[in-house]
Design a protein around this motif. Sequence first.
Motif, PDB file in Angstrom:
ATOM      1  N   SER A  14       0.843  -1.192   0.000  1.00 41.61           N
ATOM      2  CA  SER A  14       0.000   0.000   0.000  1.00 41.61           C
ATOM      3  C   SER A  14       0.881   1.247   0.000  1.00 41.61           C
ATOM      4  N   PRO A  89      -5.153  -1.007  -1.112  1.00 39.94           N
ATOM      5  CA  PRO A  89      -5.633  -2.398  -1.221  1.00 39.94           C
ATOM      6  C   PRO A  89      -6.879  -2.518  -2.102  1.00 39.94           C
ATOM      7  N   SER A 129      -0.998  -4.988  -1.119  1.00 36.89           N
ATOM      8  CA  SER A 129      -1.089  -5.503   0.254  1.00 36.89           C
ATOM      9  C   SER A 129      -1.135  -4.336   1.244  1.00 36.89           C
ATOM     10  N   SER A 130      -1.843  -4.577   2.338  1.00 38.32           N
ATOM     11  CA  SER A 130      -1.992  -3.512   3.338  1.00 38.32           C
ATOM     12  C   SER A 130      -0.873  -3.548   4.358  1.00 38.32           C
TER      13      SER A 130
END
Length: 130
Positions: A14, A89, A129-130
């Motif tokens: 992210s 995301p 992806s976070s």
Amino acid sequence: QVQLVESGGGLVQSGGSLRLSCAASGRNFSTYAMGWFRQAPGKERQSVASAIGWRGGMTTYAPSVKGRFTLSRDYAKNTVWLQMNRLKPEDTATYFCAVAPPEHYYCTENGCYMDRVDYWGQGTQVTVSS
């Protein structure tokens, strides 16, 4: 035979960036609209960004990506890019290059839209992806 070949997808954290590219071959698309759609699992395919030459290359962006994504296009090379910055995301999806004939690219005060897509790329996965 028309082909749209995409590249540049991948996994990024992210806030990161990716650049997608789409090279079209098989005919001259300089008068066509070119752009990008995306589709997340369980959701409808949605337009992300598109542009056409007779509009001075002016690009229409989905509100969710405006200010973060930039579409650029080389009309002579039939190539379009999507620079994606500050990825989130919720940007995770399969991204598809799309080409529409000029008579199926409609413009209103709110922007321009492909009414019919004649050619699609194979899709490239973008995972944030976070």
